[in-house]
Design a protein around this motif. Structure first.
Motif, PDB file in Angstrom:
ATOM      1  N   LEU A   7       1.299  -1.466   0.021  1.00 48.88           N
ATOM      2  CA  LEU A   7      -0.136  -0.036   0.208  1.00 48.88           C
ATOM      3  C   LEU A   7       0.901   1.100  -0.380  1.00 48.88           C
ATOM      4  O   LEU A   7       0.730   2.342  -0.939  1.00 48.88           O
ATOM      5  CB  LEU A   7      -1.103   0.060   1.240  1.00 48.88           C
ATOM      6  CG  LEU A   7      -1.427   1.352   1.307  1.00 48.88           C
ATOM      7  CD1 LEU A   7      -2.930   1.731   0.185  1.00 48.88           C
ATOM      8  CD2 LEU A   7      -2.497   1.159   2.295  1.00 48.88           C
ATOM      9  N   LEU A   8       1.774   1.076   0.638  1.00 51.74           N
ATOM     10  CA  LEU A   8       2.455   1.762   0.504  1.00 51.74           C
ATOM     11  C   LEU A   8       3.326   2.896  -0.857  1.00 51.74           C
ATOM     12  O   LEU A   8       3.507   3.534  -0.898  1.00 51.74           O
ATOM     13  CB  LEU A   8       3.959   2.045   1.657  1.00 51.74           C
ATOM     14  CG  LEU A   8       5.140   2.642   2.221  1.00 51.74           C
ATOM     15  CD1 LEU A   8       4.327   3.948   2.420  1.00 51.74           C
ATOM     16  CD2 LEU A   8       6.392   2.990   2.884  1.00 51.74           C
ATOM     17  N   CYS A   9       3.895   1.232  -1.276  1.00 55.55           N
ATOM     18  CA  CYS A   9       4.762   1.657  -2.672  1.00 55.55           C
ATOM     19  C   CYS A   9       2.962   2.563  -3.511  1.00 55.55           C
ATOM     20  O   CYS A   9       3.788   2.750  -4.403  1.00 55.55           O
ATOM     21  CB  CYS A   9       5.490   0.588  -3.066  1.00 55.55           C
ATOM     22  SG  CYS A   9       6.494  -0.105  -2.510  1.00 55.55           S
ATOM     23  N   ASN A  10       2.114   1.565  -3.359  1.00 53.83           N
ATOM     24  CA  ASN A  10       1.453   2.193  -4.193  1.00 53.83           C
ATOM     25  C   ASN A  10       1.081   4.445  -4.343  1.00 53.83           C
ATOM     26  O   ASN A  10       1.138   4.545  -4.982  1.00 53.83           O
ATOM     27  CB  ASN A  10      -0.202   1.244  -4.288  1.00 53.83           C
ATOM     28  CG  ASN A  10       0.383  -0.335  -4.500  1.00 53.83           C
ATOM     29  OD1 ASN A  10       0.655  -0.312  -5.264  1.00 53.83           O
ATOM     30  ND2 ASN A  10      -1.061  -0.807  -4.363  1.00 53.83           N
ATOM     31  N   THR A  11       0.926   3.916  -2.574  1.00 53.25           N
ATOM     32  CA  THR A  11       1.129   5.445  -2.799  1.00 53.25           C
ATOM     33  C   THR A  11       2.044   5.844  -3.362  1.00 53.25           C
ATOM     34  O   THR A  11       1.768   7.332  -3.694  1.00 53.25           O
ATOM     35  CB  THR A  11       1.069   5.883  -1.363  1.00 53.25           C
ATOM     36  OG1 THR A  11      -0.311   5.077  -0.347  1.00 53.25           O
ATOM     37  CG2 THR A  11       0.357   6.848  -1.061  1.00 53.25           C
ATOM     38  N   ALA A  12       3.287   5.995  -3.110  1.00 56.85           N
ATOM     39  CA  ALA A  12       4.581   6.593  -3.433  1.00 56.85           C
ATOM     40  C   ALA A  12       4.157   6.784  -5.080  1.00 56.85           C
ATOM     41  O   ALA A  12       4.854   8.020  -5.587  1.00 56.85           O
ATOM     42  CB  ALA A  12       5.486   5.727  -3.314  1.00 56.85           C
ATOM     43  N   GLU A  13       4.076   5.529  -5.899  1.00 59.81           N
ATOM     44  CA  GLU A  13       4.041   6.156  -7.038  1.00 59.81           C
ATOM     45  C   GLU A  13       3.151   6.751  -7.445  1.00 59.81           C
ATOM     46  O   GLU A  13       2.946   7.462  -8.457  1.00 59.81           O
ATOM     47  CB  GLU A  13       3.269   4.113  -7.781  1.00 59.81           C
ATOM     48  CG  GLU A  13       4.778   3.467  -7.249  1.00 59.81           C
ATOM     49  CD  GLU A  13       5.175   2.938  -8.404  1.00 59.81           C
ATOM     50  OE1 GLU A  13       4.983   4.076  -9.561  1.00 59.81           O
ATOM     51  OE2 GLU A  13       5.859   2.188  -8.670  1.00 59.81           O
ATOM     52  N   ALA A  14       2.334   6.942  -7.395  1.00 61.10           N
ATOM     53  CA  ALA A  14       0.850   8.326  -7.382  1.00 61.10           C
ATOM     54  C   ALA A  14       1.637   9.444  -6.992  1.00 61.10           C
ATOM     55  O   ALA A  14       1.456  10.052  -8.057  1.00 61.10           O
ATOM     56  CB  ALA A  14      -0.349   7.455  -6.573  1.00 61.10           C
ATOM     57  N   GLY A  42       1.793   9.557  16.147  1.00 60.44           N
ATOM     58  CA  GLY A  42       1.282  10.465  14.727  1.00 60.44           C
ATOM     59  C   GLY A  42       2.036   9.895  12.994  1.00 60.44           C
ATOM     60  O   GLY A  42       1.978  10.463  12.549  1.00 60.44           O
ATOM     61  N   GLY A  43       3.078   8.773  13.413  1.00 60.05           N
ATOM     62  CA  GLY A  43       3.417   8.770  12.490  1.00 60.05           C
ATOM     63  C   GLY A  43       3.121   7.608  11.598  1.00 60.05           C
ATOM     64  O   GLY A  43       2.056   6.793  11.525  1.00 60.05           O
ATOM     65  N   PHE A  44       3.792   6.547  10.593  1.00 56.53           N
ATOM     66  CA  PHE A  44       3.253   5.827   9.693  1.00 56.53           C
ATOM     67  C   PHE A  44       3.651   4.553  10.328  1.00 56.53           C
ATOM     68  O   PHE A  44       3.458   3.563  10.450  1.00 56.53           O
ATOM     69  CB  PHE A  44       3.969   6.318   8.655  1.00 56.53           C
ATOM     70  CG  PHE A  44       3.697   4.760   7.055  1.00 56.53           C
ATOM     71  CD1 PHE A  44       2.796   4.695   6.701  1.00 56.53           C
ATOM     72  CD2 PHE A  44       4.760   3.643   7.514  1.00 56.53           C
ATOM     73  CE1 PHE A  44       1.992   3.499   6.092  1.00 56.53           C
ATOM     74  CE2 PHE A  44       4.232   2.672   6.910  1.00 56.53           C
ATOM     75  CZ  PHE A  44       3.728   2.198   5.671  1.00 56.53           C
ATOM     76  N   TRP A  48      13.132   0.480   7.876  1.00 58.68           N
ATOM     77  CA  TRP A  48      14.102   0.811   7.179  1.00 58.68           C
ATOM     78  C   TRP A  48      13.791  -0.143   6.015  1.00 58.68           C
ATOM     79  O   TRP A  48      14.712   0.169   4.429  1.00 58.68           O
ATOM     80  CB  TRP A  48      15.551   1.108   7.471  1.00 58.68           C
ATOM     81  CG  TRP A  48      15.715   2.050   8.468  1.00 58.68           C
ATOM     82  CD1 TRP A  48      15.969   1.914   9.887  1.00 58.68           C
ATOM     83  CD2 TRP A  48      16.524   3.014   8.497  1.00 58.68           C
ATOM     84  NE1 TRP A  48      16.309   3.303  10.360  1.00 58.68           N
ATOM     85  CE2 TRP A  48      16.361   3.561   9.258  1.00 58.68           C
ATOM     86  CE3 TRP A  48      16.778   3.797   7.196  1.00 58.68           C
ATOM     87  CZ2 TRP A  48      16.849   4.700   9.246  1.00 58.68           C
ATOM     88  CZ3 TRP A  48      16.522   5.442   7.070  1.00 58.68           C
ATOM     89  CH2 TRP A  48      17.223   5.903   8.021  1.00 58.68           C
ATOM     90  N   GLY A  49      12.984  -1.253   5.846  1.00 61.70           N
ATOM     91  CA  GLY A  49      13.225  -2.319   4.606  1.00 61.70           C
ATOM     92  C   GLY A  49      11.987  -0.857   3.951  1.00 61.70           C
ATOM     93  O   GLY A  49      12.164  -0.645   2.396  1.00 61.70           O
ATOM     94  N   ASP A  50      10.665  -0.527   4.880  1.00 65.86           N
ATOM     95  CA  ASP A  50       9.938   0.371   3.964  1.00 65.86           C
ATOM     96  C   ASP A  50      10.377   2.022   3.569  1.00 65.86           C
ATOM     97  O   ASP A  50      10.320   1.588   2.295  1.00 65.86           O
ATOM     98  CB  ASP A  50       9.094   1.596   5.125  1.00 65.86           C
ATOM     99  CG  ASP A  50       7.870  -0.345   5.731  1.00 65.86           C
ATOM    100  OD1 ASP A  50       7.063  -0.717   4.927  1.00 65.86           O
ATOM    101  OD2 ASP A  50       7.672   0.392   6.907  1.00 65.86           O
ATOM    102  N   VAL A  51      11.559   2.120   3.655  1.00 62.07           N
ATOM    103  CA  VAL A  51      12.250   3.610   3.420  1.00 62.07           C
ATOM    104  C   VAL A  51      13.086   2.850   2.289  1.00 62.07           C
ATOM    105  O   VAL A  51      13.347   3.661   0.999  1.00 62.07           O
ATOM    106  CB  VAL A  51      13.359   3.666   4.344  1.00 62.07           C
ATOM    107  CG1 VAL A  51      13.833   5.095   3.942  1.00 62.07           C
ATOM    108  CG2 VAL A  51      12.980   4.439   5.496  1.00 62.07           C
ATOM    109  N   PHE A  52      13.873   1.914   2.084  1.00 52.45           N
ATOM    110  CA  PHE A  52      14.728   1.022   0.951  1.00 52.45           C
ATOM    111  C   PHE A  52      13.534   1.609  -0.299  1.00 52.45           C
ATOM    112  O   PHE A  52      13.286   1.753  -0.830  1.00 52.45           O
ATOM    113  CB  PHE A  52      15.338  -0.341   0.876  1.00 52.45           C
ATOM    114  CG  PHE A  52      15.620  -0.579  -0.500  1.00 52.45           C
ATOM    115  CD1 PHE A  52      16.978  -0.113  -0.323  1.00 52.45           C
ATOM    116  CD2 PHE A  52      15.452  -2.004  -0.459  1.00 52.45           C
ATOM    117  CE1 PHE A  52      17.792  -0.271  -1.338  1.00 52.45           C
ATOM    118  CE2 PHE A  52      16.318  -2.436  -2.059  1.00 52.45           C
ATOM    119  CZ  PHE A  52      17.004  -1.916  -2.505  1.00 52.45           C
ATOM    120  N   ALA A  53      12.159   0.664  -0.075  1.00 55.74           N
ATOM    121  CA  ALA A  53      10.792   0.413  -0.893  1.00 55.74           C
ATOM    122  C   ALA A  53      10.415   2.004  -1.327  1.00 55.74           C
ATOM    123  O   ALA A  53      10.480   1.531  -2.744  1.00 55.74           O
ATOM    124  CB  ALA A  53      10.235  -0.281  -0.361  1.00 55.74           C
TER     125      ALA A  53
END
Length: 236
Positions: A7-14, A42-44, A48-53
């Motif tokens: 979901l994070l990556c899909n959001t990033a793409e858009a 209040g954050g996500f 760091w795997g998410d950061v890398f993606a």
């Protein structure tokens, strides 16, 4: 890939498509600066795997924007900066590889696509190997950062290895990308330079080949032969 990361990556793409024309503001508005902030604050609550993606996508879509600096925030240490550049380079190299494959499969020479020539296939296989190596090294550095609770000094061995491997891969990758594109790859009107230009800049950002070779060499020399093997297997 977990559902949350997908979901994070899909959001990033858009969001990055919008940011390509509008600058960093849409990325800030989407809350990517809170990616590493715990949910309780209040954050996500990402890792760091998410950061890398996310940075892989940024490297492919918007290499000119400081997405990594936005995510990490504050003063960035050399190891963290090196990790950011590895992640961005992984995405940019994959994008440049895809662009190169598409070009050789559509460009005709002597009545058949360039991609049908064995010499072209061989250099693209090298390109693919280099891109894969950067992705694997970057993922390992992200895993080490997560295991170390984000302490880049504890994950220095993996970060140093990843940045050095990435620096060396960039030289091969950019050369092959321009080689298979021929003269068009060097023109301002063609988009290849939007990837290869940043890649060449990132090669020296936060430490060039000599710097990270010295860091890694110093660490391994202190461990000794048997110590190095024990450390590698422990970390692995």
């Amino acid at each position: 890939m977990s559902e949350q990361r997908a979901l994070l990556c899909n959001t990033a793409e858009a969001v990055f498509v919008e940011a390509a024309a509008g600058g960093i503001d849409p990325i800030e508005a989407a809350g990517f600066g809170q990616l590493l902030v715990p949910e309780a604050e209040g954050g996500f609550g990402g890792d760091w795997g998410d950061v890398f993606a996310v940075l892989r996508i940024a490297g492919a879509k918007i290499p000119h924007l400081p997405v990594g600096e936005l995510i990490v925030g504050g003063e960035i240490s050399r190891p963290v900066g090196a990790f950011i550049r590895v992640a961005q380079a992984a995405g940019a190299m994959d994008a440049a590889l895809a662009m190169s494959i598409d070009y050789v499969n559509t460009r005709q020479q002597f009545g058949k696509p360039l991609g049908k020539f064995q010499a072209v296939q061989q250099v693209l296989a090298i390109f693919a190997t280099e891109a894969a190596a950067v992705n694997v090294a970057g993922a390992a550095a992200a895993a080490a950062l997560d295991k170390a609770g984000g302490d880049a000094d504890v994950a220095l061995f993996e970060i140093a290895s990843a940045k050095l491997r990435t620096n060396k891969a960039i030289g091969q990758a950019t050369s092959i990308a321009h080689q298979v594109h021929g003269a068009i790859g060097f023109t301002q009107e063609y988009d290849l330079h939007k990837l290869t230009g940043p890649l060449l800049d990132w090669r020296s950002d936060f430490g060039n080949d000599a710097y990270w070779a010295d860091v890694l060499g110093g660490m391994t020399a202190k461990m000794g032969g048997s110590g190095l093997w024990q450390e590698v297997t422990r970390r692995g």
